[in-house]
Write a protein that holds these residues in place. Structure first.
Motif, short mmCIF file in Angstrom:
data_model
loop_
_atom_site.label_atom_id
_atom_site.label_comp_id
_atom_site.label_asym_id
_atom_site.label_seq_id
_atom_site.Cartn_x
_atom_site.Cartn_y
_atom_site.Cartn_z
N LYS A 194 2.05 4.93 -9.81
CA LYS A 194 1.05 6.45 -9.18
C LYS A 194 1.77 7.44 -10.31
O LYS A 194 2.63 8.33 -9.63
CB LYS A 194 -0.23 6.04 -7.94
N ASP B 254 0.76 -1.17 -0.09
CA ASP B 254 -0.18 -0.11 0.26
C ASP B 254 1.10 1.32 -0.21
O ASP B 254 2.36 0.99 0.27
CB ASP B 254 -1.09 0.55 1.31
N THR C 296 -3.13 -0.45 -10.73
CA THR C 296 -2.72 0.94 -9.95
C THR C 296 -2.12 2.07 -10.81
O THR C 296 -1.90 3.61 -10.70
CB THR C 296 -1.42 0.47 -8.98
N SER D 116 -2.77 -6.24 -10.11
CA SER D 116 -3.07 -5.47 -9.03
C SER D 116 -2.28 -4.40 -9.44
O SER D 116 -2.25 -3.04 -9.70
CB SER D 116 -2.79 -5.74 -7.70
#
Length: 170
Positions: free
Chosen positions: A89, A56, A138, A134
């Motif tokens: 990100k 995370d 993202t 995943s």
């Protein structure tokens, strides 16, 4: 390339796109040091990913800070670093740019099937192919205000290096 000194480079993208391979080849071509960002992950991150659990943002922050410091220090020393880092990100890339505002992101792009085949064909210390979706979920596209080069990872590596170096000259 040209008369301007090269900025630090972050070879980015999801797992299996060839960040480490391309970073090393770019290092050879450009005569700049290369660092695999995976080597800078804390042990806890490696354990978590190895268990198939995605990191995370709290897990990633100290790792990204370390990468940012490495980019800044290398640029300050006059030897801009090439580093492999997923940088999925915008917020991660912004954090890296806080440390090294001139950084250029070299984004390796391509299709999921090729990525999955590559991941299944290798034995990675802590990145199982089960985490690919995943990572793809993202990944946020680079914006026009982020200095970047897009590169198709399906090209043969020497051709890909040529294409990237050609784009860095402009």
């Amino acid at each position: 390339m040209g008369h301007e000194p090269l900025p630090p480079l972050v070879v980015m993208g999801v797992s299996g796109c060839g960040k480490s391979t391309l970073g090393s080849l770019l290092s050879d071509r450009l005569g700049l040091p290369f660092q695999d960002g995976d080597d800078l992950h804390p042990a806890a991150n490696k354990t978590k990913m190895g268990a198939g659990i995605p990191l995370d943002d709290n897990d990633r922050r100290p790792w990204l800070e370390e990468i940012g410091r490495s980019l800044r220090q290398s640029q300050d020393a006059g030897e801009p670093l090439i580093i492999a880092c997923s940088a999925l990100k915008r917020s991660y890339r912004d954090l890296l740019r806080q440390h090294a505002p001139d950084v250029v992101f070299v984004h390796l792009t391509g299709d999921r099937e090729t990525l999955l085949a590559r991941m299944n064909a290798r034995d990675h210390e802590f990145m199982p192919s089960s985490l690919l979706d995943s990572q793809l979920g993202t990944l946020e596209p680079l914006a026009s205000d982020e200095k970047h080069v897009l590169a198709d990872f399906s090209l043969d590596p020497p051709l890909l290096v040529d294409a990237i170096c050609g784009q860095l000259q402009h």
